[in-house]
Design an enzyme around this catalytic site. Structure first.
Site, PDB file in Angstrom:
ATOM      1  N   GLY A 112       0.830  -1.196   0.000  1.00 37.73           N
ATOM      2  CA  GLY A 112       0.000   0.000   0.000  1.00 37.73           C
ATOM      3  C   GLY A 112       0.861   1.240   0.000  1.00 37.73           C
ATOM      4  O   GLY A 112       1.770   1.401  -0.819  1.00 37.73           O
ATOM      5  N   ASP A 113       0.610   2.162   0.923  1.00 38.07           N
ATOM      6  CA  ASP A 113       1.378   3.414   1.006  1.00 38.07           C
ATOM      7  C   ASP A 113       2.280   3.410   2.230  1.00 38.07           C
ATOM      8  O   ASP A 113       2.622   4.458   2.753  1.00 38.07           O
ATOM      9  CB  ASP A 113       0.424   4.607   1.046  1.00 38.07           C
ATOM     10  CG  ASP A 113      -0.559   4.533   2.223  1.00 38.07           C
ATOM     11  OD1 ASP A 113      -0.563   3.487   2.915  1.00 38.07           O
ATOM     12  OD2 ASP A 113      -1.303   5.506   2.450  1.00 38.07           O
ATOM     13  N   GLU A 114       2.726   2.224   2.706  1.00 42.14           N
ATOM     14  CA  GLU A 114       3.542   2.104   3.908  1.00 42.14           C
ATOM     15  C   GLU A 114       4.979   1.740   3.541  1.00 42.14           C
ATOM     16  O   GLU A 114       5.207   0.802   2.767  1.00 42.14           O
ATOM     17  CB  GLU A 114       2.966   1.043   4.844  1.00 42.14           C
ATOM     18  CG  GLU A 114       1.595   1.403   5.393  1.00 42.14           C
ATOM     19  CD  GLU A 114       1.040   0.315   6.289  1.00 42.14           C
ATOM     20  OE1 GLU A 114       0.147   0.600   7.092  1.00 42.14           O
ATOM     21  OE2 GLU A 114       1.511  -0.834   6.177  1.00 42.14           O
TER      22      GLU A 114
END
Length: 702
Positions: free
Chosen positions: A618-620
């Site tokens: 994801g955006d991690e």
């Protein structure tokens, strides 16, 4: 003493006597009550001509162990007595007879000087080997460990001495490991097992052990880290379907290669029979069916004692000849076999057996080229009936024949022999047969002298003869000796058969087999390369090219280790992009992917090349700063640098997109810690920053 020895099994007795006579070291035998049965000269030099009683050779600490050995409760024992000739080292081993009883014990002795040299070599090996080595005392405490423990688990040998092995074993493995050690200490057997050991750097490592009794007080252990093997097994299962497809494709290619090999065998002028390792018929050529009438379904799979095409009187000899090839006592063998055709006819055949080897050098099968020589056998017998019939056969036979004097010179030859050699008949007279033999094959003709000694009646050899143009030609020579009425040698009778075609067929079959093995090896290498590529892909995020979670979890423990060795701290940052879902929802997933790649590049530019940047999904993202000297100040500076870099707009399709980042920071100065726990702590600090409104940094110096 000799009156006691015959009580042993006769085969065992013979083995002991031969061993005693040839051994360069001390070797002897005692019965179950400790009385000496025998000792070789080397052992008497160590202990003296008057052998001392066995009980006097045991130190007080070993008396009970010696009693256990003689009563059958131990399998072996080592004694180091003091005698007039020095301090020998004696090893006593239990010896079983054919009925499983224990009538005696073997005593092996060696000089203490030699023993000291061996100990020095062991100590060198102990220090340099990459495997884990250790000695355990009777309470399973480590009394000695080699440097490999520090390399593999992070524990220096000096920190291990005196600690129980159970302290390092995983709870689920501890009882089983201690039980195995107890069995070895009781003298039942050597043992091997696997268990997990705690690493100084956190987590557990799979270790494979080999344990044996070193002496009455210590166990000797060797171990190896097999963690990678255990993990690799899981990776192999994930790629099983892909490998199955590729194996099926390679199998199809191998089947085509085998079909070509089958075509070579079927077109050979010789019958071809192939046998598996258990001497069952695995191939019966078309030519074999023509020669003997047996169909494939009547012979395939038949093993020794069930061959319908071999006369019963020859079956044992065939089995023995094949056994020598299977045992690699020879790679080729030529012999004659009486074969029974399906219509009942018995044919005399020559078998030219060759062992075929797999890639590991083991015998995979045996190939027999069979030639019907019944007519030749009849011709040879006819030669002995009368001189007239011999002369007719001599001139008309299809093979080359000659008379050779006792010094090896040509006396007479039939028409076939000069044609075979491409030479005039007159040119052969008076010349030496050996001069026409290829130099590399001349040593094979030395056995002709056995005919003169009466050791054999007939000699069969395969040699290359040189034609007039210098070209070698393979021949099979049958040599016999003609004697007069008083039994005195007159001359040799030489039958020369052209086997060039057979040799060419053997070479073609072997080349085909080698080509097949080469293709199998090449396909295997391709599979290994594919597995390596798949393994690399499993550690990398395909979108950004950064390490994924698996890649991070493999590299983070090593980073912690390096920081600890250099007295530096480790900083873990958990980065989550603010408003990334909004970009995905309004601009589409392709714009989101472009944004993630740009953020990944900015993160890499914000840290050192030795630091780690990974995408968890994801955006991690996770950043690991290694070997940091001033962790608090350095972490704040890098975190702000990352936050500012991610706050800059990203141009996507000509339109700027602005986001921010919430960053959680954890400082780990030193000591053992679990990598997952560090990441979880940084994750919690990131959520604190996000709950505070985002675009912020929250630090945890715990």
């Amino acid at each position: 003493m000799n009156a006691v020895l015959p009580a042993l099994d006769p085969d065992l007795l013979g083995t002991l006597r031969r061993t005693f006579a040839d051994a360069p070291f001390g070797l002897g035998c005692v019965d179950a009550s400790g009385r000496w049965l025998h000792a070789n000269a080397a052992l008497r030099r160590l202990l003296g001509d008057e052998l001392p009683a066995l009980g006097t050779l045991a130190a007080p600490a070993h008396v009970a162990a010696l009693a256990d050995l003689l009563d059958g409760r131990r399998a072996r024992l080592r004694l180091e007595p003091s005698v007039a000739n020095g301090r020998p080292v004696l090893d006593l081993l239990r010896l079983r007879d054919a009925r499983g009883g224990v009538p005696a014990f073997v005593v092996h002795g060696e000089d203490a000087g030699a023993r000291a040299h061996a100990v020095a070599e062991r100590d060198a090996f102990f220090a340099l080997t990459p495997d884990l080595l250790a000695f355990l005392d009777a309470r399973d405490r480590l009394v000695e460990a080699n440097p490999a423990w520090e390399t593999t688990l992070g524990f220096a040998p000096r920190d291990l001495v005196g600690r129980r092995l159970a302290e390092f074993v995983h709870d689920d493995d501890r009882d089983r490991a201690l039980a195995v050690l107890a069995e070895v200490r009781d003298g039942l057997a050597d043992a091997s097992f696997r268990c997990r050991l705690r690493s100084r750097y956190g987590g557990w490592r799979w270790i494979e052990w080999q344990v044996r009794e070193f002496d009455v007080a210590r166990l000797y252990c060797t171990a190896r880290d097999v963690t990678a093997q255990v993990r690799a097994r899981d990776a192999q299962l994930r790629h099983h379907d892909e490998l199955e497809r590729r194996i099926a494709q390679r199998t199809h290619e191998l089947d085509r290669a085998l079909a070509r090999l089958q075509l070579h065998a079927d077109n050979s002028p010789l019958a071809t029979i192939e046998w598996d390792r258990d001497l069952r018929v695995s191939h019966w050529s078309h030519r074999a069916r023509e020669m003997f009438g047996w169909r494939e379904d009547e012979v395939l799979g038949r093993g020794p004692g069930a061959w319908p095409f071999v006369q019963p009187g020859d079956a044992a000899a065939v089995d023995a000849a094949m056994g020598r090839l299977r045992a690699r006592e020879a790679s080729r063998h030529v012999h004659r076999v009486h074969m029974r055709a399906r219509d009942g006819r018995v044919r005399t055949c020559e078998w030219f057996d060759s062992a075929l080897f797999d890639g590991s050098g083991q015998v995979s099968s045996i190939l027999s080229l069979v030639q019907d020589v019944t007519d030749r056998e009849v011709a040879v017998r006819a030669l002995a009936d009368s001189e007239e019939r011999f002369r007719l056969a001599f001139d008309q036979t299809a093979v080359g024949m000659a008379h050779v004097d006792l010094e090896g010179r040509w006396l007479r030859a039939n028409r076939r022999l000069p044609a075979l050699l491409g030479r005039d008949l007159d040119a052969l007279a008076g010349t030496a047969v050996r001069d026409l033999v290829h130099p590399s094959d001349r040593a094979r003709t030395n056995d002709v002298a056995r005919l003169l000694d009466g050791g054999v009646d007939t000699l069969d050899i395969e040699v290359r003869l040189l034609r007039a143009d210098g070209a070698p030609r393979w021949t099979r020579q049958t040599v016999s000796l003609r004697r007069d009425a008083d039994g005195r040698p007159v001359h040799f009778i030489l039958v020369v058969e052209d086997i060039e075609a057979r040799k060419a067929a053997e070479a073609a079959l072997q080349r085909a087999h080698e080509e097949l093995e080469a293709k199998v090896a090449e396909r295997t290498r391709e599979l290994e390369r594919l597995m390596a590529v798949l393994e690399d892909q499993a550690r990398q995020d395909p979108l950004t090219g950064l390490p994924n979670r698996r890649g991070l979890m493999e590299r983070l423990p090593r980073s912690l280790d390096r920081s600890a060795r250099h007295d530096g701290a480790t900083v873990v940052m958990f980065v989550d992009l603010d408003r990334f879902k909004q970009v995905n929802d309004t601009r589409g997933h392709e714009a989101g992917d472009t944004l993630l790649r740009a953020c990944a590049q900015r993160l890499l530019a914000a840290v050192r090349r030795t630091d780690i940047v990974a995408r968890l999904g994801g955006d991690e993202f996770v950043i690991v700063l290694e070997n940091v000297r001033d962790p608090a100040r350095h972490a704040r500076r890098v975190a702000e640098k990352v936050r500012e870099a991610l706050a800059l707009p990203v141009d996507i399709d000509g339109r700027p997109v602005a986001i921010s980042a919430s960053i959680g920071v954890v400082l780990h100065p030193h000591g053992t810690v679990d990598a997952e726990e560090l990441i979880a702590r940084a994750d919690r600090r990131m959520y604190a920053a996000k709950h505070a409104g985002g675009n912020a940094v929250r630090s945890d110096e715990g």
